[in-house]
Motif scaffolding. Sequence first.
Motif: not given
Length: 229
Positions: A197-201, A173-175, A59-61
């Motif tokens: 944009x600092x993606x999150x896993x 946000x984008x996933x 997921x993007x910031x």
Amino acid sequence: MIKRLPTILILCLLAVLAWFLWQKPAAAPDQQAVRTAMPEIPKQAKAGGDQHSQLWRVVTRRLVSRASVNTLDARLHQMGLTPIELSMEEEVTVHAFDDATLYKTREEASVAAQLWKEKGLDVNLIKVDDTTYMLGLGRLYQEKHALLLQQKLKQTGMAYRYQRRAVPVTTWRFTFAASDRADAQQLWQQLENSGVLMPVLMTEVQFQQLYGGLVLRPHPATGAGTTIR
């Protein structure tokens, strides 16, 4: 009698020795059991496994402007990716900068706005009511950008007001489609390397808890939205 005393003592000692030899040896005390902490098996694994527990998401910031959404969406498509848009309303911190003066007429505000523009500032003329006008000098949602603007405003030598407050706004946000951890990790690294944009896993379980009830917004590049399940 005295002559027989040694003999009697010897017989008594032999009797006591025979009694000790006949007795069973005392059992050694039981040692306390050694306990080793074992990791708890997840409930999903006990039940045979839940398919969601094996999946991961990137997921993007969050984004706070439609223009940023469109720009990032185009960039992700250029990378050969198929992003899924998430949209929700949440409270975010806004850094608001304004001209320190309130103006009684639009003409007065327009003159002051020209002075700010000559200093290289973007100005937004705001009508509060028929007798009050103000000049907005910036509404920023990232602290690092707010600090840069503040430095620029200080260099002008002109008076300004600063206010920090939480406001409800629409965020995006984008996933991407859920996948196994190896593929999700590879996607995360691709986005991280590109500076997107600092993606999150996160696991699919976490994703569903945070965003599972959202309805996707229609988007020109991705088509009409649907509910994530």
